[in-house]
Write a protein that holds these residues in place. Sequence first.
Motif, PDB file in Angstrom:
ATOM      1  N   GLY A  46       0.738  -1.249   0.064  1.00  0.00           N
ATOM      2  CA  GLY A  46       0.003  -0.057   0.029  1.00  0.00           C
ATOM      3  C   GLY A  46       1.086   1.153   0.219  1.00  0.00           C
ATOM      4  N   SER A  47       0.341   2.266  -0.278  1.00  0.00           N
ATOM      5  CA  SER A  47       0.897   3.774  -0.150  1.00  0.00           C
ATOM      6  C   SER A  47       0.314   4.762   0.373  1.00  0.00           C
ATOM      7  N   VAL A  48       0.964   5.722   0.911  1.00  0.00           N
ATOM      8  CA  VAL A  48       0.263   6.977   1.405  1.00  0.00           C
ATOM      9  C   VAL A  48       1.243   8.203   0.705  1.00  0.00           C
ATOM     10  N   ILE A  83       4.015   0.950   2.221  1.00  0.00           N
ATOM     11  CA  ILE A  83       3.713   0.200   3.420  1.00  0.00           C
ATOM     12  C   ILE A  83       3.356  -1.304   3.122  1.00  0.00           C
ATOM     13  N   LYS A  85       2.132  -5.172   2.997  1.00  0.00           N
ATOM     14  CA  LYS A  85       0.880  -5.599   3.385  1.00  0.00           C
ATOM     15  C   LYS A  85       0.905  -6.671   4.421  1.00  0.00           C
ATOM     16  N   ALA A 152       1.891   7.980   8.205  1.00  0.00           N
ATOM     17  CA  ALA A 152       1.430   7.090   7.174  1.00  0.00           C
ATOM     18  C   ALA A 152       0.827   5.760   7.561  1.00  0.00           C
ATOM     19  N   GLN A 153       1.315   5.151   8.703  1.00  0.00           N
ATOM     20  CA  GLN A 153       0.466   4.201   9.198  1.00  0.00           C
ATOM     21  C   GLN A 153      -0.978   4.521   9.859  1.00  0.00           C
ATOM     22  N   HIS A 156      -3.061   4.806   6.583  1.00  0.00           N
ATOM     23  CA  HIS A 156      -3.119   3.620   5.793  1.00  0.00           C
ATOM     24  C   HIS A 156      -4.251   2.883   6.407  1.00  0.00           C
ATOM     25  N   ASP A 157      -3.806   2.608   8.079  1.00  0.00           N
ATOM     26  CA  ASP A 157      -4.856   1.645   8.810  1.00  0.00           C
ATOM     27  C   ASP A 157      -6.081   2.167   8.885  1.00  0.00           C
ATOM     28  N   ASN A 159      -7.665   3.702   6.727  1.00  0.00           N
ATOM     29  CA  ASN A 159      -8.475   3.694   5.376  1.00  0.00           C
ATOM     30  C   ASN A 159      -8.988   5.139   4.982  1.00  0.00           C
TER      31      ASN A 159
END
Length: 392
Positions: A46-48, A83, A85, A152-153, A156-157, A159
């Motif tokens: 994934g990416s941010v 990030i 997976k 970023a975490q 991403h987490d 969503n």
Amino acid sequence: MRAGKDLSNCWRGLLGMVLATLVLAGCASRPEGALTPVATDPAAAGSVDMLVATTRAADPAPGVFFNGERGTGLSLANVVISIPKDRAIGQVQWPRRVPGDPVHDFVATSVTPIKAADISRWFTKRNGKPRPVLIFVHGFNTPFDASVFRFAQIVHDSNEQAAPVLFSWPSRGRVLDYNYDRESANFSRSDLAFVIRAAARSPNVSSVTVMAHSMGGWVAVEALRQIALQDGRVPAKVSNVILASPDLDLDVFHRQMEEIGPKRPHITIFVSSNDRALRVSRLLSGGVTRVGAVDLTREPYLSQFERANDVTVIDLSALSNGDRLNHSKFATSPEIVQLLGGRMAAGQLISDADAPAAQIGATAQGAGQTIGSVAGVVLSAPVMIFGSMARN
């Protein structure tokens, strides 16, 4: 004699907590240059894609970009983080060596400088209809790369669909530099005010949420106070402010809210009465309770927040799946991270209906048991949500 003994015991306890924090920091040693850009396979991770605004000094070392010293002005960069997976929600997987392995580690794929005068272009490049913006302000003892990876975490987490903006102020990332970090927070509030105004003025932005952790809460609230005093009010687009474990003097916070005025954003506060980091801060700050460590089961705190207008307090004291210092539960607890992305970071408010026991704290002791409600306080173990004049 007894008073002197009690004071000595307090300082011994403080020293013990500081040493414990130093041990934890030492165990979490990380390679320098963790933001060295590497090529990745978009299908495998994934990416941010975030905007970073910082008042830190530039650093020429490869993969560092900015250090903990104070810069001469505001610097901007477009940063993309990959990030892996295969990881647990709430965790930041640091590379053991540089460059990192995108299959297992958080890594940067690009870091592109942007001129401060061109900040509006970053919001404009977002195609389609206007979208929300989430501005995150990190806390004390946070190096630059740690602030980037943590945000970023969270994005991403959770969503999160809001455009992510990180405001990174000059923290040296050392426990014993508490006073330096606090002054760096003061140093940075005008630049954060600039970033908030820029987001609110963009026609490509529908709403702005400001989320701040720990000492970052001081930077955020002071920036909003400055905007209110200079412009007459906080922009209407700034609809929600989330303060996670805020390292704010409780008395000063009350005055700040008064000076921001009645047309302020809705305030959501994550608190934990067993926050060990804020216990240290309290001792360093003259013994005044920190906002993020209030105990809602005791007076006068319950009555004070009951009288507050448009404030939601979420008590995470009983949540046991956070960090060892109980200071970053908002980011390390999978349930809380998903709650953030579900509603608050999009500028929406929450109530007890958004925190069913099956959703919040499913891994914590006592989950699933409603233990009562009084005066607008909803206790859904292990999370307590208090909403004064809460809105759906």
